[in-house]
Scaffold this active site. Sequence first.
Site, PDB file in Angstrom:
ATOM      1  N   HIS A 222       0.828  -1.215   0.000  1.00  4.74           N
ATOM      2  CA  HIS A 222       0.000   0.000   0.000  1.00  4.74           C
ATOM      3  C   HIS A 222       0.857   1.257   0.000  1.00  4.74           C
ATOM      4  CE1 HIS A 222      -3.407  -2.558   1.939  1.00  4.74           C
ATOM      5  NE2 HIS A 222      -3.332  -2.712   0.645  1.00  4.74           N
TER       6      HIS A 222
ATOM      7  N   ASP B 186      -4.491  -7.471  -2.128  1.00  2.65           N
ATOM      8  CA  ASP B 186      -5.726  -7.171  -1.383  1.00  2.65           C
ATOM      9  C   ASP B 186      -6.826  -8.176  -1.732  1.00  2.65           C
ATOM     10  OD1 ASP B 186      -4.364  -5.021  -0.435  1.00  2.65           O
ATOM     11  OD2 ASP B 186      -5.632  -3.481  -1.339  1.00  2.65           O
TER      12      ASP B 186
ATOM     13  N   TYR C 113      14.694 -24.295  -6.962  1.00  4.17           N
ATOM     14  CA  TYR C 113      14.264 -23.813  -8.271  1.00  4.17           C
ATOM     15  C   TYR C 113      15.348 -23.809  -9.341  1.00  4.17           C
ATOM     16  CZ  TYR C 113       9.902 -22.118  -6.209  1.00  4.17           C
ATOM     17  OH  TYR C 113       8.674 -22.051  -5.596  1.00  4.17           O
TER      18      TYR C 113
ATOM     19  N   GLU D  31       8.844 -26.881  -2.257  1.00  5.85           N
ATOM     20  CA  GLU D  31       8.482 -26.063  -3.424  1.00  5.85           C
ATOM     21  C   GLU D  31       9.411 -26.391  -4.571  1.00  5.85           C
ATOM     22  OE1 GLU D  31       8.384 -21.768  -3.127  1.00  5.85           O
ATOM     23  OE2 GLU D  31       7.396 -21.881  -1.178  1.00  5.85           O
TER      24      GLU D  31
HETATM   25  C1  NOJ Z   1       9.603 -19.032  -2.857  1.00  9.42           C
HETATM   26  C2  NOJ Z   1       8.505 -18.551  -1.960  1.00  9.42           C
HETATM   27  O1  NOJ Z   1       8.359 -19.384  -0.856  1.00  9.42           O
HETATM   28  C3  NOJ Z   1       7.191 -18.353  -2.667  1.00  9.42           C
HETATM   29  O2  NOJ Z   1       6.404 -17.554  -1.857  1.00  9.42           O
HETATM   30  C4  NOJ Z   1       7.449 -17.767  -4.036  1.00  9.42           C
HETATM   31  O3  NOJ Z   1       6.278 -17.381  -4.675  1.00  9.42           O
HETATM   32  C5  NOJ Z   1       8.177 -18.810  -4.869  1.00  9.42           C
HETATM   33  N1  NOJ Z   1       9.428 -19.150  -4.221  1.00  9.42           N
HETATM   34  C6  NOJ Z   1       8.497 -18.379  -6.291  1.00  9.42           C
HETATM   35  O4  NOJ Z   1       9.352 -17.296  -6.272  1.00  9.42           O
END
Ligand code: NOJ
Length: 526
Positions: free
Chosen positions: A65, A78, A336, A402
């Site tokens: 914001h 939001d 990643y 992830e």
């Molecule tokens: C790491 C993060 O935990 C997550 O919130 C994010 O969107 C992803 N990687 C991709 O960048």
Amino acid sequence: MNAIIKYFVVIAIVFVYGSDATTTLLNTNSFPPNFTFGVATAAYQIEGAWDEDGKGESIWDRFTHEYPHRISDASTADIACNSYHKYKEDVQLIKALGVDYYRFSISWTRILPTGYLNNINEAGIQYYNNLINELIANGIDPVITIYHWDLPQTLQELGGWPNSELVTHYVNFAKIAFENFGDRVKTWITFNEPKQICKLGYGDGSLAPGYKSSGIGDYRCVYTILKSHAEAYHLYHNQFNTDKQGKVGFTMDNFWYEPGSTSRADEAAVERVFEFYLGIFANPIYGTGDFPQIVKDTVGNRSLLQGFETSRLPTFTTEEVARIKGTADFFGLNFYTAVKIGNNEADLSTVSWDSDAGILYWWDPSWPSAASYWLKVVPYGIRKALKKIKDTYGDHPIIITENGYSDHGELDDYDRVNYYLTYLSSILEAIYEDDVKVVGYTAWSLLDNFEWVHGYVSRFGIHAVDFNDPNRPRTPKLSAKIFSEIVSNRTLRSTTVQAPDYANMNAPSGIMLVVLIALVNLLSRI
Ligand code: NOJ
């Protein structure tokens, strides 16, 4: 021949002749019997309803914001995916994937709007109870991340994570979560990506709350987070895990670090970056209980040479070391990409985490890029990183909490599909060739969502969300289909998939196509 068959024959021909046939062979082993699959999101990135039903303000509400120019598209979360109102639909999407679990985070200020215990918001607790119950009713295990970056703004007013008083406040919040959800939730992640929380939130200031205190505030943040994690771990196991079914882990992000050259200096820089970026968290929890020796020595020496009275890196007491050591039932890894690392000559004029580490980083230009500038497709990196983690910290069960790919929201997301296939293939190699105990894999993300300072520009979802439509409709992408195939087959297809490439159809293929279509037409008259 009827029109439908004719249609499919033509499509098949287009696929065969419209593509150049370069695919990659994949590992054909099956995922082990106890291996589980899931999808992940985080509260701020998907829920929306930022001030509804009593929710308080978090540092991300304040940051978006107040500093819209710091978000690529000046957007906020939001409304985001509006999952606060659409969670039942989300659960159906997860169910259709056939995965075992859903990893989501709980918003601290939805449950404790002031950050303190003086106001417990029943509507917030109810929301997560509804979500958990809906998941369980649909055969999906809930996995909770207690903290995924959305600190109450009120606690930021105390200084945020660099203030070790936050240990008490974090544990109070974790306790409420254990008390209210612990009967049904058996897998807990205390923190998500603490390096980003500290290094970017309090170091270079690129993420909320946007403080620049590299080499000082960010290390204090690391110290508070490790102590908070350990206290939550002990609280859970001492008071809540009565059926002994529950597990608590800690999720760190890690890249595969590759030396920038064959020089000894660059190779040593790779060893240092591993300790400064991952070891600073992993060594206390999964190793000795303390920061890695090289981190303690380097920061200590540099601090004194720079004229500080003591090391800028806080020192754990013997009791704290004992309290932190061994406080995890699994190793949570967000993975990643890879990065090149080079030695950076020690420069005492700069006080920062990276100048302590003495490194520079860049990406190899030959690595294909996703929409996120930092995300290069390097599938072998995940296998190497997994092996390095095992070799350094021992044989902990590893959950990949992830892994995913960003583009601009395409529904035919062949690049994402191939990212998943090649990374999963590399994970199978880690399991079968290197004997690494990888026990779970989580795709990031269930939905396109608010990608922090990149807003809605880069999208990680296996389901698209139309952010221009107030109803936020969701549409499965090709990757959702292929991911659910992997989950149900428990094995990968034999090769990566080939995107149709109409633009590059060569002349002989084009002529062949015309001939074949004529043939089909002829057949259809029979
Ligand atoms: C790491 C993060 O935990 C997550 O919130 C994010 O969107 C992803 N990687 C991709 O960048």
